[in-house]
Structures are given as C-alpha cells and as structure tokens.
Design a protein around this motif. Structure first.
Motif, PDB file in Angstrom:
ATOM      1  N   UNK A 144      11.612  24.845  -2.984  1.00  0.00           N
ATOM      2  CA  UNK A 144      10.752  26.019  -3.187  1.00  0.00           C
ATOM      3  C   UNK A 144       9.501  25.999  -2.312  1.00  0.00           C
ATOM      4  N   UNK A 145       9.478  25.128  -1.329  1.00  0.00           N
ATOM      5  CA  UNK A 145       8.316  25.009  -0.456  1.00  0.00           C
ATOM      6  C   UNK A 145       8.095  26.284   0.361  1.00  0.00           C
ATOM      7  N   UNK A 146       6.898  26.821   0.265  1.00  0.00           N
ATOM      8  CA  UNK A 146       6.567  27.991   1.068  1.00  0.00           C
ATOM      9  C   UNK A 146       6.483  27.653   2.543  1.00  0.00           C
ATOM     10  N   UNK A 147       5.974  26.454   2.865  1.00  0.00           N
ATOM     11  CA  UNK A 147       5.871  26.029   4.263  1.00  0.00           C
ATOM     12  C   UNK A 147       7.252  25.989   4.899  1.00  0.00           C
ATOM     13  N   UNK A 148       8.214  25.387   4.198  1.00  0.00           N
ATOM     14  CA  UNK A 148       9.569  25.293   4.739  1.00  0.00           C
ATOM     15  C   UNK A 148      10.191  26.673   4.906  1.00  0.00           C
ATOM     16  N   UNK A 149      10.027  27.528   3.905  1.00  0.00           N
ATOM     17  CA  UNK A 149      10.609  28.867   3.983  1.00  0.00           C
ATOM     18  C   UNK A 149       9.965  29.687   5.091  1.00  0.00           C
ATOM     19  N   UNK A 150       8.650  29.567   5.216  1.00  0.00           N
ATOM     20  CA  UNK A 150       7.948  30.323   6.254  1.00  0.00           C
ATOM     21  C   UNK A 150       8.355  29.839   7.644  1.00  0.00           C
ATOM     22  N   UNK A 151       8.474  28.522   7.816  1.00  0.00           N
ATOM     23  CA  UNK A 151       8.907  27.992   9.106  1.00  0.00           C
ATOM     24  C   UNK A 151      10.278  28.498   9.498  1.00  0.00           C
ATOM     25  N   UNK A 152      11.195  28.555   8.536  1.00  0.00           N
ATOM     26  CA  UNK A 152      12.544  29.058   8.805  1.00  0.00           C
ATOM     27  C   UNK A 152      12.514  30.532   9.172  1.00  0.00           C
ATOM     28  N   UNK A 153      11.742  31.313   8.424  1.00  0.00           N
ATOM     29  CA  UNK A 153      11.657  32.759   8.699  1.00  0.00           C
ATOM     30  C   UNK A 153      11.027  33.029  10.056  1.00  0.00           C
ATOM     31  N   UNK A 154      10.013  32.255  10.411  1.00  0.00           N
ATOM     32  CA  UNK A 154       9.381  32.419  11.723  1.00  0.00           C
ATOM     33  C   UNK A 154      10.381  32.100  12.829  1.00  0.00           C
ATOM     34  N   UNK A 155      11.160  31.034  12.665  1.00  0.00           N
ATOM     35  CA  UNK A 155      12.176  30.678  13.664  1.00  0.00           C
ATOM     36  C   UNK A 155      13.186  31.791  13.866  1.00  0.00           C
ATOM     37  N   UNK A 156      13.509  32.485  12.789  1.00  0.00           N
ATOM     38  CA  UNK A 156      14.474  33.585  12.891  1.00  0.00           C
ATOM     39  C   UNK A 156      13.861  34.817  13.531  1.00  0.00           C
ATOM     40  N   UNK A 157      12.546  34.854  13.620  1.00  0.00           N
ATOM     41  CA  UNK A 157      11.884  36.039  14.155  1.00  0.00           C
ATOM     42  C   UNK A 157      11.875  37.189  13.175  1.00  0.00           C
ATOM     43  N   UNK A 158      12.044  36.887  11.878  1.00  0.00           N
ATOM     44  CA  UNK A 158      12.120  37.924  10.847  1.00  0.00           C
ATOM     45  C   UNK A 158      10.705  38.257  10.367  1.00  0.00           C
ATOM     46  N   UNK A 159      10.135  39.331  10.917  1.00  0.00           N
ATOM     47  CA  UNK A 159       8.752  39.689  10.604  1.00  0.00           C
ATOM     48  C   UNK A 159       8.561  40.067   9.139  1.00  0.00           C
ATOM     49  N   UNK A 160       9.481  40.865   8.599  1.00  0.00           N
ATOM     50  CA  UNK A 160       9.341  41.312   7.210  1.00  0.00           C
ATOM     51  C   UNK A 160       9.419  40.134   6.239  1.00  0.00           C
ATOM     52  N   UNK A 161      10.338  39.217   6.512  1.00  0.00           N
ATOM     53  CA  UNK A 161      10.494  38.056   5.635  1.00  0.00           C
ATOM     54  C   UNK A 161       9.245  37.168   5.685  1.00  0.00           C
ATOM     55  N   UNK A 162       8.693  36.979   6.882  1.00  0.00           N
ATOM     56  CA  UNK A 162       7.491  36.142   6.981  1.00  0.00           C
ATOM     57  C   UNK A 162       6.325  36.757   6.219  1.00  0.00           C
ATOM     58  N   UNK A 163       6.156  38.075   6.331  1.00  0.00           N
ATOM     59  CA  UNK A 163       5.054  38.722   5.637  1.00  0.00           C
ATOM     60  C   UNK A 163       5.260  38.691   4.127  1.00  0.00           C
ATOM     61  N   UNK A 164       6.505  38.762   3.682  1.00  0.00           N
ATOM     62  CA  UNK A 164       6.794  38.681   2.253  1.00  0.00           C
ATOM     63  C   UNK A 164       6.437  37.287   1.720  1.00  0.00           C
ATOM     64  N   UNK A 165       6.728  36.258   2.513  1.00  0.00           N
ATOM     65  CA  UNK A 165       6.445  34.882   2.083  1.00  0.00           C
ATOM     66  C   UNK A 165       4.939  34.635   2.023  1.00  0.00           C
ATOM     67  N   UNK A 166       4.204  35.057   3.054  1.00  0.00           N
ATOM     68  CA  UNK A 166       2.758  34.806   3.050  1.00  0.00           C
ATOM     69  C   UNK A 166       2.038  35.698   2.047  1.00  0.00           C
ATOM     70  N   UNK A 167       2.669  36.799   1.670  1.00  0.00           N
ATOM     71  CA  UNK A 167       2.029  37.726   0.742  1.00  0.00           C
ATOM     72  C   UNK A 167       2.318  37.443  -0.715  1.00  0.00           C
ATOM     73  N   UNK A 168       3.327  36.603  -0.981  1.00  0.00           N
ATOM     74  CA  UNK A 168       3.695  36.335  -2.374  1.00  0.00           C
ATOM     75  C   UNK A 168       2.725  35.357  -3.025  1.00  0.00           C
ATOM     76  N   UNK A 169       2.623  35.421  -4.320  1.00  0.00           N
ATOM     77  CA  UNK A 169       1.755  34.520  -5.082  1.00  0.00           C
ATOM     78  C   UNK A 169       2.533  33.313  -5.611  1.00  0.00           C
TER      79      UNK A 169
END
Length: 619
Positions: free
Chosen positions: A379-404
């Motif tokens: 459930x690590x946000x860092x790991x999920x964000x790193x994966x989403x950034x690698x994919x170039x998925x802008x919407x997914x990255x913003x959803x991860x950084x915006x979630x509580x």
C-alpha cells in the motif's frame, strides 16, 4: 544553397548563434568541417553544428530523419524561421563531403545507413561497446559443481511457497552460467543484496580465490555499495573461508580504470586489462557511453561482469543512455528456450515462455529485472507513485498525490509571490533542526542524511541556490546556525570535484563542526570506513557547495528517510518522468512534492529521448 558569409557563419544560422541556440563550440566545429571539406555549403555547416549540439546535449548522434524538413526552433517568433533540408538532398550533400564517411571509414563525421550522423569518436564508442557486449553475451560458463550450485541457490533463495518467480534466484543463476549479467530493478528490489549472494556462490564454485572488484560511478554510490556488502556479508550462511574471499571495499569506476583527474586516458586497456575475475558495477544507469566503452575494452575475455542499476532512473549526465539501451523492453526477463530449460533442470522452477521464440538475441539471456519490492509495502504511496510516473500516466499520478490514503506522500502548492519562506518555514525547521542537537559528528551526519531538499534546477526561484539560502535564513532566525563565515558550524557541504589525495569524491557529503579535540577550531567531518569519521581543515577541501538542497541528478546513488521535492513554476527541458521518478524513489519513508499540477503533469508526460544507435547495434 546559401553560401557561408565572410566571417565563417551562414547568414541564416548567425541569428541562432547570437540567440544561444548554438554554442561557440558548435559553430567552431562546423566551421572546421567546412574548411576541411573545402566547401561553403550551409547544409554541411548546419549538419555539423547540429551534431555537435546534440552530442553536448547527451545524444550520441544526430538522427537526420527526425530533424529533416523541420524548423530548428519552433514557436519562437523572435528568430527567423530556419528549416532543415529534406532528407534525401541533405544526405546526398553529406555523402559527397570529404569529411563525412560511412561506417568503417576514418572520417571526422560518420553517416550510417539509418541516416544517423555521428562524430567519429561516438560512432566508434557505440560500435566498440556493442561488439564487446554481443561477444560476451554469447559466452556460456560451465557449472563446476551442479550439486553445490543447486544447494547454494536453495539455501540463499529458499522456496517461499509462492507461485511467483523469484527473480533474485534467476539473476544468481544467470550470473553463474553467463559471463555477463545485468540485474535491474527499482529501489528496494534487492539488487545489492542479491549481488552479495551471487559473489558467495561464485566463490563457492571456484577452485581458487577469485579476484573481485566492486565499483560505482560516484564516490557516494561506491560508499553505499561498500556498506551494503559489508552488512549483507555478515548474515550470509557460509563458512569464514568463503566470506573472507568477498571484498568489503568499493571504488569509483574512474579509480578502478585508472583515470586521472581531467584526463580521458585510462591506465587499463586491451593491452593492459583489468586484473579481476569478477567486476561488479553498481548504479550502471549513471555510466556514460565513453566510460562504458573504455571499461568493456579493458576487461579480459574470461572475466565476469555484473551490472546493477535502475533502467527507469535518470541517464548519465554525459553522453548516452547505455543501461536503458541494453535493457530494451523486449530483452528484459525474456529468455530463450534453452535458458529456461537449463534453469528448470537446475532449480525445478519454471520461467514464462518467450512471446517471441526463435528471434531472441543472446543478450536476452543476460538481463534480469527484479520485481518484488522489499522496502515498500503493497500500500506504499511512494511505490505506487513511482510506478505511475514510469508509465507516464498523468491522471493516475495526480490521483495518488491527491488522495488522503497515503501517509508517505504529501502535496503542497506554491505560495503567492514573496511568501516562500513563510510556507517552507515549518518544513525546513523540522527537517534540519535535529542534526544540530547531536553531540558527535557521526550522529550529526546520520541525522542530517534523513532529510533532503531535491530540486530540478540549480538556478532560479526553485533552484538549489535559492533554497539553500532560504534554509540558512530560517535556521539563522531560530539561532540554530550563525553563517557569519564561509565555514560556519553546522554547514553541510557536498564535494563537487574528486580529490584522490584526500580521498574525497564528487558527491561526498560532510558537515562543518567543532573539532572533537579542540572545540574552538572547526573541521569538516566525512564518513570513513568501518563507521569511522574523517576530518579535514575546511581550507584543504576541494571544490564544494552547501547541500541543504541538491539537484535530483546529484541525488542518484543516495537515499533519505524524507525527501522534499521542489519543482519549478515554469516548464523546463530538464523536467521528465525519469527526473520525477528518481526524486521520488530517493525517499524511504516520505515524499513532499512542492509544485503545480500543470508542471507535474508536464514532467510526467515527457521522457528522456536521447538519440542513439546502441540499442539497434546490440541486436
């Protein structure tokens, strides 16, 4: 054809030189090529200037097909429009020039069959490296004692009862049976731990003591590699005879190669090869084309090479994307039928069948990507964000950084003009207050290394120079530091130039503190071997800079508990998903991102696209 003007610069190109699009070195090189060829053709001048510009920007060549019939600079009304020639007439002109040759010719410029134009030196580096890697990838080592290998693999990588593949075991098997292995994977996937186990297996298989070298591109990365090997070695289930054969020191790759400061020449070469049986190169993504080519030339054919790195990290500061070119997607964890059969007979485990059987390069059997992350939980946000950034998925990255839901990620929007210090006050105070309360230099440095500000840029409102000054203002206001002199008590510094006499290297971080023997005198303290501290008179230090904040490029090879990532408020060419990924994955526990959504999306949408022929040459 537009002739060259009396001062040696075509009239169409001169405004671009004056505007800084071309550097002086680009223009001088293009002028030299024109004079040597006895030509006043502006198209030759333009091609030479562009290939020089490309090389200085990290590309190993100029792809004429990519720039043909395109504007030199788009969306800039301040400059007259200048369009590159069409591809066919352009290549025709270049082939007719005496300074341009085909592959195999000894000419200043090389034009290959794919319309890539090279400086001879970089064409030669690519070909030399590609040939060396292809030859090494074909070498298959015979296992000295299969029963011992099977027992060792089972002991070091025990079956967890899971159906998933243990890619660490695959990497170890590959390193035993091949003369070259590339082990890639993100932070926390166990690359360095795995290589320590690999070395133990190799020592166990050998009938004599192996000569082993550990190296990394920077002093900081070499230090981290050394400390990890020392830690892992203590817990390996092997007798002292095997453990004693595993070295506990690592050096910079430049030092391993015998490259003196400000020199391009190496002590070791094909005529004087490196005297090692096994060489481990960590942080291989940071190694540029020139150094990697020289390294492979200096290796004995029978030596085993193990490269570790994160293929998704930033490329080298210098020319090339060597690790990325080697780890082409189609080559990673895509093994031949003979390899999978061999692995099954040794371990009784199955590897997935190749999606493209019969067309695989021998290099495919040499590249293993570690998948499981042992640092970050599911459930690590860092790991999920790193994966989403690698994919170039802008919407997914913003959803991860915006979630509580992720306690390890925090997003901060920039303040209004002039309120930078006010917003950063609490963050900076919390991040840097603690290390000054330490009573010993080693304790202070250990605490300081827990938090770091990472910036995309050096200059500007969001650059490291501004942020370092802001930190000093905050700490001064709270009487934590007194920066009334250049070397004030508590000043953290990073070495920016290697000094082999003092054994201080680019990237090493230390702190100015009172001398333990004489509190009235200040010393610069740096970590030494075996958890010791080394101290120097500040006046003796090589070039250095304050390092509350550092560039993301300089942070490669480092890890911190918390990272405060500062993004610029305007788009910049340096902003790419690799840059963001590298910054995020420097953190072990928490990342705070300071920037706007537009800029973050802009960075995630762009990837490093360095022009190179190495990827193709390796097939």
């Amino acid at each position: 054809m537009i002739p060259i003007t009396h001062n040696g610069i075509p009239a169409t190109i001169k405004p671009y030189y004056q505007a800084g699009v071309f550097l002086a070195i680009d223009i001088h090189f293009a002028g030299l090529m024109s004079r040597l060829s006895g030509s006043d053709n502006a198209d030759l001048f333009l091609a030479a200037a562009l290939v020089s510009k490309q090389t200085n920007s990290g590309h190993s060549c100029l792809d004429l097909a990519q720039v043909a019939d395109r504007l030199i600079v788009e969306h800039d009304e301040s400059l007259p429009q200048l369009r590159c020639p069409h591809l066919l007439p352009w290549t025709t002109i270049l082939k007719a020039a005496s300074v341009v040759g085909s592959p195999g010719d000894f000419k200043p410029l090389i034009l290959d069959r794919s319309s890539r134009l090279y400086l001879f030196r970089y064409w030669n580096y690519e070909q030399t490296l590609a040939r060396a890697i292809r030859e090494r990838a074909c070498i298959h080592n015979t296992v000295a004692d299969m029963h011992t290998l099977q027992a060792g693999l089972s002991r070091l990588f025990p079956d967890q009862g899971s159906r998933s593949i243990d890619w660490r075991k695959v990497a170890a098997f590959t390193a035993i049976t091949r003369n070259m292995v590339v082990v890639c994977g993100g932070p926390g996937t166990g690359k360095t731990t795995t290589v320590a186990k690999i070395i133990a297996l190799l020592c166990e298989q050998s009938c004599r003591q192996l000569h082993i070298a550990f190296a990394a591109p920077t002093g900081k990365a070499a230090d981290r590699l050394q400390k990890t090997i020392q830690t892992v070695k203590k817990n390996l289930p092997y007798p002292e005879t095997i453990l004693a054969a595993i070295p506990e020191t690592a050096v910079t790759l430049h030092r391993l190669m015998g490259i003196a400061a400000s020199s391009a020449y190496t002590r070791f070469s094909p005529e004087n090869p490196l005297p090692f049986d096994v060489i481990v190169i960590d942080e291989a993504s940071m190694v540029d084309l020139s150094l990697m080519a020289k390294f492979f030339q200096a290796i004995r054919p029978e030596s085993k090479i193990i490269m570790l790195g994160d293929k998704d990290q930033l490329a080298s500061v210098e020319t090339g994307t060597v690790l990325g070119d080697i780890c082409k997607a189609e080559r990673v964890n895509n093994f031949s039928a003979s390899f999978t059969a061999e692995y099954h007979s040794t371990t009784a485990a199955n590897l997935p069948p190749s999606p493209s059987p019969g067309t695989l390069s021998p290099l495919c059997d040499c590249i293993v990507e570690l998948k499981e992350n042992y640092r970050f939980g599911p459930n690590s946000g860092i790991a999920k964000l790193g994966t989403a950034v690698n994919r170039g998925n802008q919407d997914e990255t913003m959803m991860i950084v915006g979630t509580k839901h992720h306690d390890d990620i925090r997003w901060l929007s920039p303040p209004k003009q002039g309120r930078l210090q006010e917003q950063l006050h609490a963050i900076l105070l919390d991040g840097f207050n603690r290390y000054m309360k330490a009573t010993r230099p080693d304790e202070a440095l250990k605490i300081f290394e827990r938090f770091r500000i990472l910036c995309a840029l050096r200059e500007g409102p969001s650059g490291i120079k501004t942020l370092n000054m802001e930190v000093e203002k905050v700490l001064t206001k709270h009487h934590i530091i007194q920066p009334n002199t250049r070397w004030y008590c508590g000043r953290p510094i990073m070495i920016t130039r290697n000094d082999y006499t003092l054994r201080l290297f680019n990237g090493d971080v230390g702190i100015i503190l009172p001398d333990t023997a004489d509190p009235y005198n200040l010393q610069a303290f740096f970590p030494g071997p075996d958890n010791t501290m080394r101290s120097f008179l500040p006046e003796r230090l090589p070039e250095h800079e304050t390092v509350y904040a550092m560039t993301i490029h300089k942070s490669q090879g480092s890890e911190f508990d918390e990272v405060f990532l500062v993004l610029p408020q305007q788009p910049s060419p340096v902003l790419t998903r690799e840059l963001i990924y590298t910054a995020i994955t420097r953190a072990r526990k928490k990342v705070t991102i300071w920037g706007t959504e537009d800029i973050f999306r802009f960075a995630v949408s762009r990837c490093i696209a360095r022009t190179s022929g190495l990827r193709e040459a390796l097939d």
